[in-house]
Design an enzyme around this catalytic site. Structure first.
Site, PDB file in Angstrom:
ATOM      1  N   GLU A  20      55.550  40.376  41.044  1.00  0.00           N
ATOM      2  CA  GLU A  20      55.468  39.078  40.381  1.00  0.00           C
ATOM      3  C   GLU A  20      54.046  38.816  39.914  1.00  0.00           C
ATOM      4  OE1 GLU A  20      59.184  36.838  42.539  1.00  0.00           O
ATOM      5  OE2 GLU A  20      57.213  36.420  43.364  1.00  0.00           O
TER       6      GLU A  20
ATOM      7  N   CYS B 135      47.471  35.316  37.604  1.00  0.00           N
ATOM      8  CA  CYS B 135      47.389  35.823  38.977  1.00  0.00           C
ATOM      9  C   CYS B 135      48.178  37.130  38.999  1.00  0.00           C
ATOM     10  CB  CYS B 135      48.003  34.769  39.898  1.00  0.00           C
ATOM     11  SG  CYS B 135      48.051  35.237  41.622  1.00  0.00           S
TER      12      CYS B 135
ATOM     13  N   CYS C 109      53.061  44.047  50.823  1.00  0.00           N
ATOM     14  CA  CYS C 109      51.731  43.997  51.443  1.00  0.00           C
ATOM     15  C   CYS C 109      51.849  44.479  52.887  1.00  0.00           C
ATOM     16  CB  CYS C 109      51.198  42.566  51.423  1.00  0.00           C
ATOM     17  SG  CYS C 109      49.470  42.441  51.974  1.00  0.00           S
TER      18      CYS C 109
ATOM     19  N   CYS D 290      49.899  38.885  57.374  1.00  0.00           N
ATOM     20  CA  CYS D 290      49.441  37.508  57.627  1.00  0.00           C
ATOM     21  C   CYS D 290      50.675  36.646  57.914  1.00  0.00           C
ATOM     22  CB  CYS D 290      48.671  36.963  56.429  1.00  0.00           C
ATOM     23  SG  CYS D 290      47.176  37.914  56.052  1.00  0.00           S
TER      24      CYS D 290
ATOM     25  N   CYS E 274      52.292  34.071  55.225  1.00  0.00           N
ATOM     26  CA  CYS E 274      52.459  34.488  53.825  1.00  0.00           C
ATOM     27  C   CYS E 274      53.832  35.115  53.594  1.00  0.00           C
ATOM     28  CB  CYS E 274      51.362  35.493  53.458  1.00  0.00           C
ATOM     29  SG  CYS E 274      51.491  36.111  51.766  1.00  0.00           S
TER      30      CYS E 274
ATOM     31  N   CYS F 278      50.513  29.887  45.826  1.00  0.00           N
ATOM     32  CA  CYS F 278      49.874  30.824  46.759  1.00  0.00           C
ATOM     33  C   CYS F 278      50.790  31.133  47.931  1.00  0.00           C
ATOM     34  CB  CYS F 278      48.602  30.218  47.358  1.00  0.00           C
ATOM     35  SG  CYS F 278      47.317  29.875  46.183  1.00  0.00           S
TER      36      CYS F 278
HETATM   37  N1  SAH Z   1      45.645  39.747  50.033  1.00  0.00           N
HETATM   38  C1  SAH Z   1      44.645  39.010  49.280  1.00  0.00           C
HETATM   39  C2  SAH Z   1      45.170  38.553  47.940  1.00  0.00           C
HETATM   40  C3  SAH Z   1      46.255  37.516  48.003  1.00  0.00           C
HETATM   41  S1  SAH Z   1      45.564  35.957  47.662  1.00  0.00           S
HETATM   42  C4  SAH Z   1      44.178  37.831  50.109  1.00  0.00           C
HETATM   43  O1  SAH Z   1      44.820  37.501  51.094  1.00  0.00           O
HETATM   44  O2  SAH Z   1      43.136  37.270  49.801  1.00  0.00           O
HETATM   45  C5  SAH Z   1      46.782  34.872  48.271  1.00  0.00           C
HETATM   46  C6  SAH Z   1      46.152  33.674  48.922  1.00  0.00           C
HETATM   47  O3  SAH Z   1      47.199  32.777  49.315  1.00  0.00           O
HETATM   48  C7  SAH Z   1      45.365  34.003  50.171  1.00  0.00           C
HETATM   49  O4  SAH Z   1      44.198  33.241  50.199  1.00  0.00           O
HETATM   50  C8  SAH Z   1      46.291  33.540  51.297  1.00  0.00           C
HETATM   51  O5  SAH Z   1      45.551  33.163  52.426  1.00  0.00           O
HETATM   52  C9  SAH Z   1      46.992  32.379  50.649  1.00  0.00           C
HETATM   53  N2  SAH Z   1      48.314  32.099  51.196  1.00  0.00           N
HETATM   54  C10 SAH Z   1      49.197  32.959  51.722  1.00  0.00           C
HETATM   55  N3  SAH Z   1      50.338  32.329  52.088  1.00  0.00           N
HETATM   56  C11 SAH Z   1      50.159  31.021  51.742  1.00  0.00           C
HETATM   57  C12 SAH Z   1      50.994  29.870  51.817  1.00  0.00           C
HETATM   58  N4  SAH Z   1      52.233  29.942  52.278  1.00  0.00           N
HETATM   59  N5  SAH Z   1      50.492  28.709  51.379  1.00  0.00           N
HETATM   60  C13 SAH Z   1      49.254  28.628  50.844  1.00  0.00           C
HETATM   61  N6  SAH Z   1      48.435  29.694  50.717  1.00  0.00           N
HETATM   62  C14 SAH Z   1      48.886  30.874  51.174  1.00  0.00           C
END
Ligand code: SAH
Length: 357
Positions: free
Chosen positions: A90, A103, A110, A114, A117, A337
């Site tokens: 996506e 984006c 991945c 985390c 996420c 995000c």
């Molecule tokens: N793997 C890299 C690139 C992805 S950026 C990274 O983690 O930086 C995606 C961003 O969205 C990251 O900052 C992550 O912390 C944030 N994120 C992940 N799940 C989220 C959620 N459910 N709500 C808000 N932000 C989220």
């Protein structure tokens, strides 16, 4: 077979030379791929049929298929793109005044796990190739050209699916391709790579001679105790090591590191967290993006209530940290995000496939 789209200009010039063609011919072919958005060799109408046939004997030209476009009420678009081996990724187009930020994804799924996420729940299927990373931009630009003629993608953020620094070589090569002035010609200042904090890769990126994107780091917690729990990568590279690497990072003039901090109610949003965060980052050239957790079905978290979000932000601001509250974009189409999880894919599978044993 190799894919032409993965090549830098120098590599395509070398390929053309091997076929007995002059330098300008290699440049012409490369510009078709990276400046003119060609999705097949046949589109290269000013390259002779004979040369196209000889090229096709040496190399393929793949392209992502735009399988689905979803539109949010706020103008955000989410594209589902399918790779040649049938994997969905996506990418999100986010308009903001004159800016149009895309984006982009760096991996299918991945591996970082985390806890908050949605992409993490997919696991890692594979790395994206440099051409697949760049092609997200070309397909989105072609969509824009049809829907909003004249509008260009202005900024790129490697914040889609995947951990860009886990796919280091391909990501760096994609940036080299996307910043080539004879191709898409993005300025390094308009490209941001976001990482969970893979310390050796951050150090390596700082030494790259040609590739200088902005750096964003998903910190998301102000103590190892909390970060260990929500981001397993922290057990390998804890906060102190991460911040030491970032303090040593060769930041260019007038740039700062962005920290992302996803606010999770009752997990990392207390007054103590705000104070720890401010003291961790004191003296660094940085800013903090506060992102209230975007809901998705796969995780048990909640965003803090608006008053708690405001309190947290006021606290870090009062302690001298530049902080910005990010309003979710495209959350009605699961494009915000942390919501990228190919969920739409299940919805478009024919019922027969869904009910198969
Ligand atoms: N793997 C890299 C690139 C992805 S950026 C990274 O983690 O930086 C995606 C961003 O969205 C990251 O900052 C992550 O912390 C944030 N994120 C992940 N799940 C989220 C959620 N459910 N709500 C808000 N932000 C989220």
């Amino acid at each position: 077979m190799h894919d032409l789209r993965n090549q830098t200009l120098a590599e395509t010039v070398a390929l053309a030379a091997a076929l007995g063609e002059p330098r300008y011919r290699g440049e012409q072919i490369w510009r078709w791929v990276h400046a003119r958005g060609a999705s097949s060799l046949d589109e290269m109408t000013d390259v002779s049929k004979d040369l196209r046939a000889r090229l096709a004997g040496q190399i393929a030209l793949g392209t992502l298929e735009v399988a689905e476009v979803q539109r949010s009420v706020d103008g955000t678009r989410k594209l589902r793109l399918v790779t040649r081996d049938g994997k969905s990724i996506e990418s999100v187009l986010i308009p903001d005044g004159d800016k149009m930020t895309q984006c982009i994804s760096s991996q299918v799924g991945c591996a970082l796990d985390c806890q908050f996420c949605a992409t993490a729940k997919l696991g890692l299927s594979r790395h994206l190739e440099p051409g697949e990373i760049a092609d997200q931009v070309y397909r989105a630009q072609a969509l824009l050209a049809r829907e909003e003629p004249g509008r260009r993608i202005s900024n790129l953020v490697y914040m889609g699916m995947g951990e860009p620094l886990h796919n280091y070589d391909n990501v760096v090569k994609s940036i080299a391709i996307l910043t080539d002035e004879r191709g898409a010609n993005f300025s390094h200042r308009r490209i941001t790579v976001s990482t969970v904090g893979l310390v050796p890769a951050i150090e390596r990126l700082g030494r790259e001679p040609e590739v200088r994107p902005n750096l964003a780091v998903s910190l998301n917690a102000a103590s190892d105790d909390v970060r260990d729990r929500i981001m397993p990568v922290n057990r390998k590279w804890p906060i102190a090591r991460l911040l030491a690497a970032l303090k040593a990072y060769p930041l260019e003039r007038r740039r700062r590191i962005t920290f992302e901090y996803v606010l999770l109610a009752g997990v990392n949003d207390s007054d103590d967290d705000a104070e720890r965060l401010a003291s961790l980052l004191r003296g660094m050239r940085c800013k903090v993006n506060l992102i209230p957790w975007n809901p998705h079905p796969e995780a048990p978290y909640k965003p803090p209530a608006p008053a708690a979000i405001e309190r947290f932000q006021n606290r870090v601001k009062a302690l001298g940290l530049a902080s910005y509250l990010r309003t979710p974009r495209g959350d009605d189409i699961a494009a915000a995000c942390g919501q990228l999880a190919n969920r739409s894919q299940a919805a478009v599978l024919p019922a027969s496939r869904l009910s198969a044993p």
